[in-house]
Write a protein that holds these residues in place. Structure first.
Motif, PDB file in Angstrom:
ATOM      1  N   ALA A  77      26.971   1.532  58.192  1.00 16.19           N
ATOM      2  CA  ALA A  77      27.649   1.804  56.924  1.00 16.19           C
ATOM      3  C   ALA A  77      26.835   2.720  56.025  1.00 16.19           C
ATOM      4  CB  ALA A  77      27.938   0.489  56.206  1.00 16.19           C
ATOM      5  N   GLY A  78      25.601   3.009  56.416  1.00 16.71           N
ATOM      6  CA  GLY A  78      24.743   3.875  55.614  1.00 16.71           C
ATOM      7  C   GLY A  78      24.258   3.218  54.335  1.00 16.71           C
ATOM      8  N   GLN A  79      24.093   1.919  54.344  1.00 19.98           N
ATOM      9  CA  GLN A  79      23.670   1.182  53.155  1.00 19.98           C
ATOM     10  C   GLN A  79      22.138   1.129  53.092  1.00 19.98           C
ATOM     11  OE1 GLN A  79      25.903  -2.409  53.824  1.00 19.98           O
ATOM     12  NE2 GLN A  79      27.649  -1.627  52.664  1.00 19.98           N
ATOM     13  N   LEU A  80      21.570   2.266  52.749  1.00 15.64           N
ATOM     14  CA  LEU A  80      20.107   2.412  52.749  1.00 15.64           C
ATOM     15  C   LEU A  80      19.428   1.439  51.801  1.00 15.64           C
ATOM     16  CD1 LEU A  80      19.782   6.297  52.807  1.00 15.64           C
ATOM     17  CD2 LEU A  80      19.436   4.707  54.691  1.00 15.64           C
ATOM     18  N   SER A  81      19.984   1.243  50.630  1.00 12.22           N
ATOM     19  CA  SER A  81      19.311   0.384  49.658  1.00 12.22           C
ATOM     20  C   SER A  81      19.237  -1.063  50.144  1.00 12.22           C
ATOM     21  CB  SER A  81      20.002   0.459  48.295  1.00 12.22           C
ATOM     22  OG  SER A  81      21.347   0.036  48.384  1.00 12.22           O
ATOM     23  N   VAL A  82      20.231  -1.506  50.885  1.00 11.60           N
ATOM     24  CA  VAL A  82      20.200  -2.871  51.423  1.00 11.60           C
ATOM     25  C   VAL A  82      19.143  -2.968  52.525  1.00 11.60           C
ATOM     26  CG1 VAL A  82      21.525  -4.687  52.563  1.00 11.60           C
ATOM     27  CG2 VAL A  82      22.635  -3.237  50.867  1.00 11.60           C
ATOM     28  N   ILE A  83      19.136  -2.015  53.430  1.00 14.11           N
ATOM     29  CA  ILE A  83      18.150  -2.002  54.519  1.00 14.11           C
ATOM     30  C   ILE A  83      16.733  -1.934  53.947  1.00 14.11           C
ATOM     31  CG2 ILE A  83      17.283  -0.676  56.498  1.00 14.11           C
ATOM     32  CD1 ILE A  83      20.252   0.332  56.790  1.00 14.11           C
ATOM     33  N   ASP A  84      16.547  -1.076  52.944  1.00  8.38           N
ATOM     34  CA  ASP A  84      15.227  -0.934  52.330  1.00  8.38           C
ATOM     35  C   ASP A  84      14.785  -2.247  51.690  1.00  8.38           C
ATOM     36  OD1 ASP A  84      15.503   1.676  53.145  1.00  8.38           O
ATOM     37  OD2 ASP A  84      15.582   2.531  51.133  1.00  8.38           O
ATOM     38  N   THR A  85      15.711  -2.950  51.052  1.00 10.92           N
ATOM     39  CA  THR A  85      15.387  -4.239  50.423  1.00 10.92           C
ATOM     40  C   THR A  85      15.055  -5.283  51.480  1.00 10.92           C
ATOM     41  OG1 THR A  85      16.871  -3.694  48.585  1.00 10.92           O
ATOM     42  CG2 THR A  85      16.195  -5.981  48.791  1.00 10.92           C
ATOM     43  N   TYR A  86      15.853  -5.345  52.542  1.00  4.75           N
ATOM     44  CA  TYR A  86      15.607  -6.308  53.630  1.00  4.75           C
ATOM     45  C   TYR A  86      14.198  -6.182  54.211  1.00  4.75           C
ATOM     46  CZ  TYR A  86      20.611  -7.530  54.395  1.00  4.75           C
ATOM     47  OH  TYR A  86      21.896  -7.992  54.285  1.00  4.75           O
ATOM     48  N   ALA A  87      13.698  -4.954  54.291  1.00  5.79           N
ATOM     49  CA  ALA A  87      12.415  -4.717  54.962  1.00  5.79           C
ATOM     50  C   ALA A  87      11.266  -5.490  54.327  1.00  5.79           C
ATOM     51  CB  ALA A  87      12.093  -3.223  54.958  1.00  5.79           C
ATOM     52  N   TRP A  88      11.344  -5.761  53.032  1.00  6.19           N
ATOM     53  CA  TRP A  88      10.221  -6.365  52.317  1.00  6.19           C
ATOM     54  C   TRP A  88      10.289  -7.885  52.244  1.00  6.19           C
ATOM     55  CZ3 TRP A  88       6.634  -3.010  52.300  1.00  6.19           C
ATOM     56  CH2 TRP A  88       6.959  -1.654  52.249  1.00  6.19           C
ATOM     57  N   TRP A  89      11.423  -8.488  52.599  1.00 10.30           N
ATOM     58  CA  TRP A  89      11.541  -9.951  52.518  1.00 10.30           C
ATOM     59  C   TRP A  89      10.534 -10.690  53.391  1.00 10.30           C
ATOM     60  CZ3 TRP A  89      12.925 -12.422  48.637  1.00 10.30           C
ATOM     61  CH2 TRP A  89      13.916 -11.932  47.794  1.00 10.30           C
ATOM     62  N   PRO A  90      10.374 -10.308  54.643  1.00 10.71           N
ATOM     63  CA  PRO A  90       9.399 -11.043  55.465  1.00 10.71           C
ATOM     64  C   PRO A  90       7.971 -10.948  54.925  1.00 10.71           C
ATOM     65  CG  PRO A  90      10.792  -9.663  56.843  1.00 10.71           C
ATOM     66  CD  PRO A  90      11.090  -9.310  55.427  1.00 10.71           C
ATOM     67  N   LEU A  91       7.613  -9.809  54.307  1.00  8.94           N
ATOM     68  CA  LEU A  91       6.278  -9.691  53.720  1.00  8.94           C
ATOM     69  C   LEU A  91       6.127 -10.678  52.567  1.00  8.94           C
ATOM     70  CD1 LEU A  91       3.490  -8.406  53.520  1.00  8.94           C
ATOM     71  CD2 LEU A  91       4.516  -6.605  52.085  1.00  8.94           C
ATOM     72  N   LEU A  92       7.164 -10.847  51.777  1.00 10.32           N
ATOM     73  CA  LEU A  92       7.116 -11.829  50.695  1.00 10.32           C
ATOM     74  C   LEU A  92       6.931 -13.240  51.257  1.00 10.32           C
ATOM     75  CD1 LEU A  92       7.328 -12.710  47.755  1.00 10.32           C
ATOM     76  CD2 LEU A  92       9.820 -12.678  48.010  1.00 10.32           C
ATOM     77  N   LEU A  93       7.647 -13.557  52.324  1.00  6.81           N
ATOM     78  CA  LEU A  93       7.510 -14.886  52.934  1.00  6.81           C
ATOM     79  C   LEU A  93       6.104 -15.101  53.494  1.00  6.81           C
ATOM     80  CD1 LEU A  93      10.958 -15.191  54.742  1.00  6.81           C
ATOM     81  CD2 LEU A  93      10.281 -16.123  52.513  1.00  6.81           C
ATOM     82  N   ILE A  94       5.536 -14.072  54.092  1.00  2.00           N
ATOM     83  CA  ILE A  94       4.153 -14.155  54.590  1.00  2.00           C
ATOM     84  C   ILE A  94       3.213 -14.440  53.419  1.00  2.00           C
ATOM     85  CG2 ILE A  94       2.230 -12.881  55.630  1.00  2.00           C
ATOM     86  CD1 ILE A  94       4.399 -11.248  57.182  1.00  2.00           C
ATOM     87  N   ALA A  95       3.381 -13.708  52.319  1.00  2.00           N
ATOM     88  CA  ALA A  95       2.511 -13.884  51.150  1.00  2.00           C
ATOM     89  C   ALA A  95       2.625 -15.300  50.596  1.00  2.00           C
ATOM     90  CB  ALA A  95       2.855 -12.854  50.076  1.00  2.00           C
TER      91      ALA A  95
END
Length: 192
Positions: A77-95
């Motif tokens: 769908a070309g939803q770049l902002s959603v994909i970009d946001t998803y990328a950082w969630w696992p890092l937050l969980l690790i932290a």
């Protein structure tokens, strides 16, 4: 006209978007998608391994998330902002997990950076939904911690510091949204 920085999905202040100043649009979008899917996969794998999952199981779980419907349909769908946001969630969980094990400035800064980047990535609904999930995720981490008060302070900083760090985009976007038709003539002011 509205200020472009006030339109969340333009993600004007999102650092990885500097790439678009260097390469043509189509190539920039492709690189942005690949970079964020790679980051999501990397952080997911590390998070799963930190939970004690075997490498093979972590690999399969990572593939199922990165190439599953929640991510792949966003790519189509070309939803770049959603994909970009998803990328950082696992890092937050690790932290959050690492801070639960031992308070450290490095993991506190990683959590703040991940949250700030999610806000700057330009999709507030994903940040909001993830914020609720992260708050719920913090409950057992807090209960298991020996340093609950210090951990609570760190988690509070992870939630609040990004509001200041992303203020130029966040508050401009909220102001722009408040100028919209919905807020002026609809639900935002009680409607008529």
């Amino acid at each position: 006209g509205a200020p472009f920085v006030g339109l969340f999905q333009s993600a004007m202040l999102y650092p990885p978007n500097l790439l678009h100043l260097l390469v043509p649009v189509a190539k920039g979008i492709s690189v942005e998608i690949a970079l964020h899917l790679f980051l999501m996969a990397l952080f997911l794998f590390v998070w799963m391994r930190g939970k004690g999952v075997t490498p093979a199981a972590a690999f399969v779980a990572t593939l199922s998330v990165v190439f599953g419907a929640a991510s792949s349909l966003r790519v189509l769908a070309g939803q770049l902002s959603v994909i970009d946001t998803y990328a950082w969630w696992p890092l937050l969980l690790i932290a959050i997990d690492r801070l639960g094990e031992r308070i450290s400035l490095g993991w506190l800064l990683a959590g703040i950076a991940a949250t700030t980047l999610m806000i700057l990535a330009g999709h507030p609904p994903t940040v909001l939904m993830g914020g609720v999930a992260a708050a719920l995720y913090c409950i057992p981490v807090l209960l298991a911690s020996r340093e609950r008060l210090r951990l609570l302070g760190c988690l509070g900083l992870i939630a609040l510091a990004p509001l200041g760090l992303s203020a130029a985009q966040l508050w401009t976007g909220l102001h722009t949204a408040a100028e919209g038709v919905l807020f002026k003539h609809g639900a935002g002011h009680g409607g008529h």
